[in-house]
Design an enzyme around this catalytic site. Structure first.
Site, PDB file in Angstrom:
ATOM      1  N   CYS A 236      -6.029   0.882   6.166  1.00 31.43           N
ATOM      2  CA  CYS A 236      -5.924   1.007   7.625  1.00 31.43           C
ATOM      3  C   CYS A 236      -6.911   2.022   8.181  1.00 31.43           C
ATOM      4  O   CYS A 236      -6.608   2.754   9.129  1.00 31.43           O
ATOM      5  CB  CYS A 236      -4.504   1.392   8.014  1.00 31.43           C
ATOM      6  SG  CYS A 236      -3.226   0.411   7.207  1.00 31.43           S
TER       7      CYS A 236
ATOM      8  N   HIS B  28      -6.695   4.076  12.114  1.00 31.45           N
ATOM      9  CA  HIS B  28      -6.423   5.508  12.230  1.00 31.45           C
ATOM     10  C   HIS B  28      -7.587   6.233  12.891  1.00 31.45           C
ATOM     11  O   HIS B  28      -7.381   7.149  13.706  1.00 31.45           O
ATOM     12  CB  HIS B  28      -6.134   6.105  10.858  1.00 31.45           C
ATOM     13  CG  HIS B  28      -4.759   5.798  10.359  1.00 31.45           C
ATOM     14  ND1 HIS B  28      -3.630   6.326  10.931  1.00 31.45           N
ATOM     15  CD2 HIS B  28      -4.327   5.004   9.349  1.00 31.45           C
ATOM     16  CE1 HIS B  28      -2.561   5.877  10.295  1.00 31.45           C
ATOM     17  NE2 HIS B  28      -2.953   5.071   9.334  1.00 31.45           N
TER      18      HIS B  28
ATOM     19  N   CYS C 269       2.987  -0.239   4.496  1.00 32.29           N
ATOM     20  CA  CYS C 269       1.866   0.636   4.174  1.00 32.29           C
ATOM     21  C   CYS C 269       2.404   2.063   4.117  1.00 32.29           C
ATOM     22  O   CYS C 269       2.329   2.801   5.093  1.00 32.29           O
ATOM     23  CB  CYS C 269       0.744   0.523   5.195  1.00 32.29           C
ATOM     24  SG  CYS C 269      -0.750   1.406   4.680  1.00 32.29           S
TER      25      CYS C 269
ATOM     26  N   SER D 150       4.617   1.872   9.658  1.00 31.88           N
ATOM     27  CA  SER D 150       5.574   1.867   8.560  1.00 31.88           C
ATOM     28  C   SER D 150       6.569   3.012   8.640  1.00 31.88           C
ATOM     29  O   SER D 150       7.602   2.977   7.974  1.00 31.88           O
ATOM     30  CB  SER D 150       4.845   1.895   7.207  1.00 31.88           C
ATOM     31  OG  SER D 150       4.184   0.660   6.980  1.00 31.88           O
TER      32      SER D 150
ATOM     33  N   ARG E 133      -0.227  -3.629  11.077  1.00 31.05           N
ATOM     34  CA  ARG E 133       1.185  -3.474  10.742  1.00 31.05           C
ATOM     35  C   ARG E 133       2.043  -3.029  11.916  1.00 31.05           C
ATOM     36  O   ARG E 133       3.254  -2.888  11.775  1.00 31.05           O
ATOM     37  CB  ARG E 133       1.322  -2.489   9.573  1.00 31.05           C
ATOM     38  CG  ARG E 133       0.786  -3.064   8.275  1.00 31.05           C
ATOM     39  CD  ARG E 133       0.497  -1.974   7.251  1.00 31.05           C
ATOM     40  NE  ARG E 133       0.026  -2.562   5.996  1.00 31.05           N
ATOM     41  CZ  ARG E 133      -1.239  -2.915   5.763  1.00 31.05           C
ATOM     42  NH1 ARG E 133      -2.152  -2.740   6.708  1.00 31.05           N
ATOM     43  NH2 ARG E 133      -1.595  -3.449   4.609  1.00 31.05           N
TER      44      ARG E 133
ATOM     45  N   GLU F  33       0.856  -1.178   0.000  1.00 33.66           N
ATOM     46  CA  GLU F  33       0.000   0.000   0.000  1.00 33.66           C
ATOM     47  C   GLU F  33       0.896   1.232   0.000  1.00 33.66           C
ATOM     48  O   GLU F  33       1.693   1.434   0.909  1.00 33.66           O
ATOM     49  CB  GLU F  33      -0.901   0.001   1.238  1.00 33.66           C
ATOM     50  CG  GLU F  33      -1.816   1.200   1.362  1.00 33.66           C
ATOM     51  CD  GLU F  33      -2.877   1.269   0.278  1.00 33.66           C
ATOM     52  OE1 GLU F  33      -3.431   2.356   0.069  1.00 33.66           O
ATOM     53  OE2 GLU F  33      -3.145   0.233  -0.358  1.00 33.66           O
TER      54      GLU F  33
ATOM     55  N   CYS G 181      -5.283   6.267   4.722  1.00 33.09           N
ATOM     56  CA  CYS G 181      -5.092   5.012   3.995  1.00 33.09           C
ATOM     57  C   CYS G 181      -6.436   4.391   3.680  1.00 33.09           C
ATOM     58  O   CYS G 181      -7.384   4.535   4.457  1.00 33.09           O
ATOM     59  CB  CYS G 181      -4.230   4.068   4.844  1.00 33.09           C
ATOM     60  SG  CYS G 181      -3.946   2.465   4.098  1.00 33.09           S
TER      61      CYS G 181
ATOM     62  N   CYS H  82       0.155   5.109   4.760  1.00 29.52           N
ATOM     63  CA  CYS H  82       0.058   5.566   6.156  1.00 29.52           C
ATOM     64  C   CYS H  82       1.258   6.426   6.532  1.00 29.52           C
ATOM     65  O   CYS H  82       1.144   7.395   7.270  1.00 29.52           O
ATOM     66  CB  CYS H  82       0.001   4.364   7.100  1.00 29.52           C
ATOM     67  SG  CYS H  82      -1.551   3.459   7.039  1.00 29.52           S
TER      68      CYS H  82
END
Length: 573
Positions: free
Chosen positions: A65, A69, A552, A508, A485, A14, A62, A555
């Site tokens: 996600c 968030h 990701c 990430s 993640r 992503e 995202c 993010c």
């Protein structure tokens, strides 16, 4: 003499990630650089907005996600305003996040990561009868007849013979790093296709409780979920039973398809112990079994494991400026008008863009200077890995019984030591074990919610501190959550009822960070160093290691136009 190899973009993730590695004459990676190639900006968008609305903006960080968030943001606001939510709201929120975990991990294994281990074209040479025998020996999943696998194989053969592989195009098929026999490859491809159908069902849980997926609806103070078993318009008995069935089906798929496949594939790669990296692990903790504000009741304990030392778990305090800082020495930002060797805690953080990189087109980045739109988060100056492996390591070191048991039992089946987890393969195994645990927690939390509802408790929202007139003039809060993640934190500063400052430090960003003020490298970069590449022109090993983190970058970096405040629109012809 080393050679610089560039992989840009890293696919099956992503967002936008570029990796550059220096490889010696023997094909060993001697140095590595991870670069987020789009620019962060959502923190600027939410400034001066109503804190009660911020979750809806940052949820758009995202498209994958979304739930995590939103929940981290809402928890930050509730922390700042000292709001305690009802028990039912906590259970529904955990059910939403647990659903996200199970969906995300299964999709990652089959659709983003499996093709690093599975040779799709090899499946055309398999004996379907032998694939059927293997499938029935490892699982009771009903779709396992020779005829079923013959049908799947024929579909793959048709794709290969047409020269148009579709979703399987551009793979490194035939690469020497692939080790599975054709029959196991066929098994994995069949379940890849099944997972495509399965994944669209489990997300209906979020649709039922929160209105839609992606971007389900939340509210500061609890949940806007109308629980009423006798109502035609609310979440009534039939809808609750639908959720319950979806959870049972998810558990069945995880236990009878995902986990058996994971162990079967993993058994052929037991010597693939590359990609361990820094061996520093970070977990904020989550999923309380009781009082949601008692961190001692977390199923996922919070803590730090340094240098792989499982005999000690250190504390992490997200309010302490010494515990979490973001550095920008190799990032395209400035702090206080300059790029210094001093990090900032998120409460004092800023998002001031300062691109100094090369203009397109260019071959390589100047990695001696700034080379990423990601900042470099550090815990007490240490780079950290976060995610499923980190949670398993912290949980194991903390002595969490169900984590210790599932790790020990699995490693015994694979005939591997605990240290083997500190690898790309171990990271992948840890994600599967976590999915098995969380699917059980999902079932448990749904049962608790049903018990509360049957007992007459249908409260999901507390509006006692909803009005800004009840808020202090200035207050700060941090919301943390364990996302699929890894450890996710949102920090908010509220002044006169408006958002004064906002910072999000995402998994990430921890994992894919560039070097910091002391030139310490992040988890991605560390994991790549020392890896032996069999073919520099087909960097399967790089993809295998990077994908094991489930990147990701959407993010970690967000794309926006700061002059017009419009997001950038990209049209494909």
């Amino acid at each position: 003499m080393s050679e610089r190899i560039v992989v840009d973009p890293i696919t099956r993730i992503e967002g936008h990630l570029r990796v550059e590695v220096d490889v010696d004459e023997n094909g060993v990676i001697k140095d590595a650089f991870s670069s987020g190639t789009s620019v962060r900006g959502l923190e600027l968008i939410v400034k001066d907005r109503d804190p009660r609305d911020v979750w809806a903006y940052v949820q758009r960080i995202c498209g994958v996600c979304t739930t995590t968030h939103a929940l981290a943001s809402i928890r930050a606001v509730e922390d700042a305003l000292q709001i305690k939510i009802p028990r039912n709201a906590h259970l529904i929120r955990d059910i939403m996040n647990e659903t996200q975990f199970v969906h995300d991990h299964v999709v990652h294994f089959y659709h983003l990561h499996a093709l690093d281990w599975v040779d799709v074209v090899s499946a055309t040479n398999a004996d379907p009868a032998e694939t059927s025998r293997i499938a029935q020996s490892i699982s009771s999943w009903p779709k396992s007849s020779p005829g079923y696998f013959t049908d799947v194989q024929n579909k793959v053969k048709k794709l290969v013979s047409s020269g148009q592989l579709g979703i399987f195009a551009n793979g490194y098929w035939g690469h020497k790093a692939y080790k599975l026999p054709p029959e196991v490859n066929l098994l994995a491809v069949a379940h890849y296709l099944e997972a495509l159908d399965w994944q669209k069902e489990i997300v209906k849980i979020q649709t039922i409780f929160c209105g839609k997926n992606p971007h389900p609806h939340y509210v500061v103070g609890g949940m806007a979920t109308p629980l009423d078993i006798d109502s035609d318009n609310g979440i009534h008995a039939e809808r609750l039973m639908h959720v319950s069935r979806l959870i049972d089906e998810a558990q069945q798929f995880v236990n009878q398809v995902y986990i058996p496949d994971l162990l079967a594939i993993g058994s052929f790669y037991k010597d693939w112990t590359y990609g361990g990296g820094i061996n520093n692990y970070l977990c904020y903790g989550d999923f309380s079994t009781g009082d949601i504000y008692d961190t001692k009741l977390y199923r996922m304990p919070s803590g730090i494991v340094l240098n792989g030392n499982l005999k000690e778990v250190l504390d992490v305090d997200l309010n302490d400026p010494k515990h979490v800082q973001e550095f920008i020495d190799h990032s395209w930002y400035t702090y206080d008008g300059k790029r210094a060797g001093k990090g900032k805690h998120p409460f004092d953080g800023e998002t001031t863009l300062d691109y100094t990189g090369p203009k397109a087109p260019f071959k390589t980045l100047d990695t001696e200077k700034e080379y990423s739109w990601l900042k470099a988060p550090r815990w007490k100056g240490h780079p950290m890995e976060t995610g499923p492996l980190a949670r398993m390591m912290v949980g194991y070191a903390s002595g969490k019984e169900e984590i210790v048991t599932i790790v020990d039992d699995t490693l015994k089946k694979l005939e591997l030591p605990v240290s083997a987890l500190q690898s790309a393969l171990g990271r992948t195994v840890a994600r599967g074990l976590e999915t098995k645990l969380i699917s059980g927690w999902l079932r448990d939390d749904m049962d608790k919610l049903l018990k509360n509802i049957k007992g007459g408790n249908q409260v999901t929202f507390d509006r006692s501190k909803w009005e800004p007139s009840t808020w202090p003039e200035r207050t700060k809060g941090v919301g943390w959550i364990e996302a699929p993640r890894g450890a996710l934190g949102h920090w908010i500063d509220i002044k006169n009822g408006k958002t004064e400052n906002y910072q999000a430090v995402v998994p990430s960003t921890w994992n894919a960070s560039p070097r910091d003020a002391k030139n310490k490298i992040g988890a991605y970069e560390a994991a790549l160093i020392g890896t032996q590449m069999l073919d520099k022109h087909q960097p399967l090993e790089i993809m295998r290691i990077i994908h094991s983190f489930d990147p990701c970058l959407a993010c970690a970096v967000h794309l926006t136009d700061l002059e017009t405040n419009n997001t950038t629109e990209i049209r494909l012809g």
